[in-house]
Design an enzyme around this catalytic site. Structure first.
Site, PDB file in Angstrom:
ATOM      1  N   GLU A   1      10.238 -63.312 -46.976  1.00  0.00           N
ATOM      2  CA  GLU A   1       9.939 -63.735 -48.351  1.00  0.00           C
ATOM      3  C   GLU A   1       8.800 -64.748 -48.394  1.00  0.00           C
ATOM      4  O   GLU A   1       7.943 -64.681 -49.276  1.00  0.00           O
ATOM      5  CB  GLU A   1      11.190 -64.283 -49.045  1.00  0.00           C
ATOM      6  CG  GLU A   1      12.328 -63.269 -49.207  1.00  0.00           C
ATOM      7  CD  GLU A   1      11.934 -61.969 -49.900  1.00  0.00           C
ATOM      8  OE1 GLU A   1      10.911 -61.921 -50.606  1.00  0.00           O
ATOM      9  OE2 GLU A   1      12.674 -60.972 -49.729  1.00  0.00           O
TER      10      GLU A   1
ATOM     11  N   CYS B   1      -0.185 -58.403 -39.274  1.00  0.00           N
ATOM     12  CA  CYS B   1       0.303 -59.368 -40.270  1.00  0.00           C
ATOM     13  C   CYS B   1      -0.001 -60.800 -39.839  1.00  0.00           C
ATOM     14  O   CYS B   1      -0.295 -61.656 -40.675  1.00  0.00           O
ATOM     15  CB  CYS B   1       1.798 -59.161 -40.515  1.00  0.00           C
ATOM     16  SG  CYS B   1       2.134 -57.646 -41.435  1.00  0.00           S
TER      17      CYS B   1
HETATM   18 ZN   LIG Z   1       9.607 -57.596 -49.216  1.00  0.00          ZN
HETATM   19 ZN   LIG Z   2       3.284 -56.234 -39.900  1.00  0.00          ZN
END
Ligand SMILES: [Zn+2]
Ligand SMILES: [Zn+2]
Length: 190
Positions: free
Chosen positions: A135, A172
């Site tokens: 989150e 990411c």
């Molecule tokens: Zn999510």
């Molecule tokens: Zn990722």
């Protein structure tokens, strides 16, 4: 604004009755993941208008609205110990304010006891960390990721939460570094 201050602060807030010890355990790993200070704020009451009598669940959007916006550059993560739902979904483990800087995570469905299994604090901690990083990741402009071992993968079940783990994949991680660099240089990140 503190110029030259390293990076954002993440504030953890219990909303309603939440075990504060569970939150404290998250401080260090969250601090390491997001390269930021993590602190805890006094608790907030659970907004009673979030209760949905027909579903016997709490509306995640309304809980999220009850959490004040974080200061520029900062993030706020609320924790509840109730079952959350969102439109079109039977339940959610958590929710982030899209394009915003706050999010909420629920401990409710992360406990083994809910599934008639013996209590396991290590499992609970790992799941909570996974949901918290996921989150908060959304508040740093990260979308859902296709990698099966990335914390930013969408999970619909606890099996999926457990399988993906709490680490960011390389792609990411690079996005997060970019968001940090943008914040440090004053560039507004979408
Ligand atoms: Zn999510
Ligand atoms: Zn990722």
């Amino acid at each position: 604004m503190l110029s030259g201050s390293p990076l954002a602060v993440i504030t953890l807030i219990p909303v309603g009755e939440v075990d504060g010890a569970a939150l404290d355990i998250l401080r260090r790993p969250l601090s390491e993941c997001f390269a930021t200070d993590v602190c805890r704020a006094p608790g907030l009451p659970l907004p009673m208008e979030s209760w949905n009598r027909r579903r016997e669940q709490y509306a995640a959007e309304i809980v999220l609205q009850g959490i004040a916006d974080a200061a520029p550059g900062a993030r706020t993560l609320g924790f509840v110990n109730v079952d959350l739902f969102s439109h079109g979904l039977a339940f959610v483990f958590g929710m982030a304010d899209e394009g915003g800087r706050k999010a909420v995570v629920s401990l409710w469905r992360l406990r083994q006891e809910l599934y008639y299994l013996p209590r396991d604090d290590a499992v609970l901690r790992r799941r909570l960390l996974t949901e918290a990083i996921h989150e908060i990741g959304h508040t740093f402009s990260m979308d859902h990721c296709g990698s099966s071992v990335c914390v930013m993968r969408f999970s619909n079940t606890l099996e999926e939460t457990d399988a993906k783990g709490w680490r960011l994949c390389r792609g990411c991680r690079e996005k997060l570094d970019k968001a940090h660099r943008g914040a440090a240089s004053g560039v507004v990140q979408k």
